[in-house]
Write a protein that holds these residues in place. Structure first.
Motif, PDB file in Angstrom:
ATOM      1  N   ASN A   1     -76.786  45.092  52.510  1.00 50.38           N
ATOM      2  CA  ASN A   1     -77.132  45.505  53.875  1.00 50.38           C
ATOM      3  C   ASN A   1     -76.927  44.391  54.896  1.00 50.38           C
ATOM      4  O   ASN A   1     -77.318  44.535  56.054  1.00 50.38           O
ATOM      5  CB  ASN A   1     -78.583  45.973  53.930  1.00 50.38           C
ATOM      6  N   ALA A   2     -76.309  43.308  54.468  1.00 49.42           N
ATOM      7  CA  ALA A   2     -76.074  42.187  55.387  1.00 49.42           C
ATOM      8  C   ALA A   2     -75.081  42.589  56.470  1.00 49.42           C
ATOM      9  O   ALA A   2     -74.088  43.260  56.193  1.00 49.42           O
ATOM     10  CB  ALA A   2     -75.544  40.987  54.613  1.00 49.42           C
ATOM     11  N   ARG A   3     -75.381  42.197  57.691  1.00 51.46           N
ATOM     12  CA  ARG A   3     -74.450  42.375  58.820  1.00 51.46           C
ATOM     13  C   ARG A   3     -73.854  41.001  59.108  1.00 51.46           C
ATOM     14  O   ARG A   3     -74.516  40.123  59.672  1.00 51.46           O
ATOM     15  CB  ARG A   3     -75.167  42.919  60.048  1.00 51.46           C
ATOM     16  N   TRP A   4     -72.616  40.827  58.704  1.00 54.09           N
ATOM     17  CA  TRP A   4     -71.944  39.544  58.800  1.00 54.09           C
ATOM     18  C   TRP A   4     -71.331  39.351  60.175  1.00 54.09           C
ATOM     19  O   TRP A   4     -70.804  40.280  60.760  1.00 54.09           O
ATOM     20  CB  TRP A   4     -70.856  39.451  57.732  1.00 54.09           C
TER      21      TRP A   4
ATOM     22  N   SER B   1     -57.072  33.640  64.754  1.00 59.06           N
ATOM     23  CA  SER B   1     -56.206  33.766  63.586  1.00 59.06           C
ATOM     24  C   SER B   1     -56.973  33.793  62.264  1.00 59.06           C
ATOM     25  O   SER B   1     -56.378  33.869  61.206  1.00 59.06           O
ATOM     26  CB  SER B   1     -55.203  32.611  63.559  1.00 59.06           C
ATOM     27  N   GLY B   2     -58.268  33.709  62.294  1.00 57.31           N
ATOM     28  CA  GLY B   2     -59.056  33.737  61.063  1.00 57.31           C
ATOM     29  C   GLY B   2     -59.406  32.341  60.597  1.00 57.31           C
ATOM     30  O   GLY B   2     -60.540  31.931  60.630  1.00 57.31           O
ATOM     31  N   GLY B   3     -58.395  31.599  60.173  1.00 51.65           N
ATOM     32  CA  GLY B   3     -58.569  30.200  59.820  1.00 51.65           C
ATOM     33  C   GLY B   3     -59.713  29.907  58.867  1.00 51.65           C
ATOM     34  O   GLY B   3     -60.075  30.715  58.028  1.00 51.65           O
ATOM     35  N   ASN B   4     -60.283  28.744  59.015  1.00 55.90           N
ATOM     36  CA  ASN B   4     -61.387  28.296  58.165  1.00 55.90           C
ATOM     37  C   ASN B   4     -62.705  28.644  58.823  1.00 55.90           C
ATOM     38  O   ASN B   4     -63.211  27.879  59.635  1.00 55.90           O
ATOM     39  CB  ASN B   4     -61.293  26.789  57.929  1.00 55.90           C
ATOM     40  N   CYS B   5     -63.231  29.797  58.507  1.00 56.92           N
ATOM     41  CA  CYS B   5     -64.450  30.278  59.152  1.00 56.92           C
ATOM     42  C   CYS B   5     -65.513  30.610  58.112  1.00 56.92           C
ATOM     43  O   CYS B   5     -65.208  30.916  56.971  1.00 56.92           O
ATOM     44  CB  CYS B   5     -64.169  31.542  59.959  1.00 56.92           C
ATOM     45  N   VAL B   6     -66.722  30.564  58.559  1.00 58.13           N
ATOM     46  CA  VAL B   6     -67.819  31.077  57.757  1.00 58.13           C
ATOM     47  C   VAL B   6     -68.419  32.259  58.491  1.00 58.13           C
ATOM     48  O   VAL B   6     -68.286  32.386  59.711  1.00 58.13           O
ATOM     49  CB  VAL B   6     -68.908  30.021  57.466  1.00 58.13           C
ATOM     50  N   GLU B   7     -69.049  33.131  57.744  1.00 58.04           N
ATOM     51  CA  GLU B   7     -69.771  34.256  58.317  1.00 58.04           C
ATOM     52  C   GLU B   7     -71.237  34.096  57.952  1.00 58.04           C
ATOM     53  O   GLU B   7     -71.563  33.617  56.868  1.00 58.04           O
ATOM     54  CB  GLU B   7     -69.240  35.584  57.775  1.00 58.04           C
TER      55      GLU B   7
ATOM     56  N   VAL C   1     -74.747  32.945  54.013  1.00 55.85           N
ATOM     57  CA  VAL C   1     -73.531  32.345  54.562  1.00 55.85           C
ATOM     58  C   VAL C   1     -72.429  32.518  53.526  1.00 55.85           C
ATOM     59  O   VAL C   1     -72.640  32.287  52.332  1.00 55.85           O
ATOM     60  CB  VAL C   1     -73.749  30.838  54.852  1.00 55.85           C
ATOM     61  N   ARG C   2     -71.235  32.932  54.002  1.00 56.73           N
ATOM     62  CA  ARG C   2     -70.107  33.101  53.085  1.00 56.73           C
ATOM     63  C   ARG C   2     -68.804  32.673  53.756  1.00 56.73           C
ATOM     64  O   ARG C   2     -68.725  32.533  54.973  1.00 56.73           O
ATOM     65  CB  ARG C   2     -69.994  34.551  52.608  1.00 56.73           C
ATOM     66  N   ASP C   3     -67.790  32.507  52.939  1.00 54.91           N
ATOM     67  CA  ASP C   3     -66.449  32.179  53.410  1.00 54.91           C
ATOM     68  C   ASP C   3     -65.800  33.461  53.920  1.00 54.91           C
ATOM     69  O   ASP C   3     -65.686  34.439  53.186  1.00 54.91           O
ATOM     70  CB  ASP C   3     -65.648  31.598  52.241  1.00 54.91           C
ATOM     71  N   SER C   4     -65.342  33.454  55.158  1.00 53.72           N
ATOM     72  CA  SER C   4     -64.767  34.676  55.737  1.00 53.72           C
ATOM     73  C   SER C   4     -63.489  35.112  55.030  1.00 53.72           C
ATOM     74  O   SER C   4     -63.135  36.282  55.058  1.00 53.72           O
ATOM     75  CB  SER C   4     -64.495  34.486  57.230  1.00 53.72           C
ATOM     76  N   LYS C   5     -62.788  34.185  54.396  1.00 53.76           N
ATOM     77  CA  LYS C   5     -61.554  34.531  53.695  1.00 53.76           C
ATOM     78  C   LYS C   5     -61.813  35.130  52.318  1.00 53.76           C
ATOM     79  O   LYS C   5     -60.893  35.631  51.683  1.00 53.76           O
ATOM     80  CB  LYS C   5     -60.673  33.289  53.548  1.00 53.76           C
ATOM     81  N   ASN C   6     -63.045  35.062  51.856  1.00 52.22           N
ATOM     82  CA  ASN C   6     -63.393  35.577  50.527  1.00 52.22           C
ATOM     83  C   ASN C   6     -64.695  36.379  50.625  1.00 52.22           C
ATOM     84  O   ASN C   6     -65.714  35.997  50.061  1.00 52.22           O
ATOM     85  CB  ASN C   6     -63.536  34.413  49.541  1.00 52.22           C
ATOM     86  N   ALA C   7     -64.625  37.475  51.344  1.00 47.96           N
ATOM     87  CA  ALA C   7     -65.821  38.278  51.604  1.00 47.96           C
ATOM     88  C   ALA C   7     -66.487  38.794  50.335  1.00 47.96           C
ATOM     89  O   ALA C   7     -67.699  38.990  50.299  1.00 47.96           O
ATOM     90  CB  ALA C   7     -65.474  39.450  52.523  1.00 47.96           C
ATOM     91  N   ALA C   8     -65.723  38.988  49.285  1.00 48.97           N
ATOM     92  CA  ALA C   8     -66.296  39.472  48.027  1.00 48.97           C
ATOM     93  C   ALA C   8     -66.812  38.336  47.156  1.00 48.97           C
ATOM     94  O   ALA C   8     -67.417  38.572  46.113  1.00 48.97           O
ATOM     95  CB  ALA C   8     -65.251  40.280  47.260  1.00 48.97           C
ATOM     96  N   GLY C   9     -66.586  37.113  47.591  1.00 47.93           N
ATOM     97  CA  GLY C   9     -67.001  35.954  46.812  1.00 47.93           C
ATOM     98  C   GLY C   9     -68.475  35.653  46.972  1.00 47.93           C
ATOM     99  O   GLY C   9     -69.241  36.432  47.550  1.00 47.93           O
ATOM    100  N   PRO C  10     -68.897  34.505  46.481  1.00 41.20           N
ATOM    101  CA  PRO C  10     -70.312  34.144  46.519  1.00 41.20           C
ATOM    102  C   PRO C  10     -70.798  33.834  47.931  1.00 41.20           C
ATOM    103  O   PRO C  10     -70.008  33.517  48.821  1.00 41.20           O
ATOM    104  CB  PRO C  10     -70.378  32.893  45.640  1.00 41.20           C
ATOM    105  N   ALA C  11     -72.081  33.927  48.112  1.00 41.23           N
ATOM    106  CA  ALA C  11     -72.725  33.578  49.384  1.00 41.23           C
ATOM    107  C   ALA C  11     -73.854  32.591  49.090  1.00 41.23           C
ATOM    108  O   ALA C  11     -74.498  32.671  48.044  1.00 41.23           O
ATOM    109  CB  ALA C  11     -73.281  34.822  50.069  1.00 41.23           C
ATOM    110  N   LEU C  12     -74.051  31.678  50.000  1.00 38.20           N
ATOM    111  CA  LEU C  12     -75.196  30.779  49.925  1.00 38.20           C
ATOM    112  C   LEU C  12     -76.335  31.411  50.693  1.00 38.20           C
ATOM    113  O   LEU C  12     -76.101  32.086  51.708  1.00 38.20           O
ATOM    114  CB  LEU C  12     -74.852  29.424  50.552  1.00 38.20           C
TER     115      LEU C  12
END
Length: 63
Positions: A5-8, A17-23, A34-45
């Motif tokens: 239910n997180a709203r990123w 351009s996306g680049g190196n971002c966090v959400e 907090v997660r890596d915007s380029k890997n939305a399905a990856g782990p979150a801190l």
């Protein structure tokens, strides 16, 4: 931890351009995720809201 239910959101300072971002998702009770915007399905801190606020304040002091 269930983050389904997180709203990123990305920083307003993120480039178009996306680049190196966090959400960040701060809509969940008692946690900020907090997660890596380029890997939305990856782990979150996850952080307590107080810890996240302290981190953001400290970073803002350095900028």
């Amino acid at each position: 931890m269930d983050l389904s239910n997180a709203r990123w959101r990305k920083s307003t300072r993120s480039g178009a351009s996306g680049g190196n971002c966090v959400e960040v998702a701060d809509n969940l009770p008692g946690v900020v995720a907090v997660r890596d915007s380029k890997n939305a399905a990856g782990p979150a801190l996850t952080f307590t809201p107080g810890s996240w606020a302290a981190f953001v304040a400290r970073v803002a002091d350095r900028v």
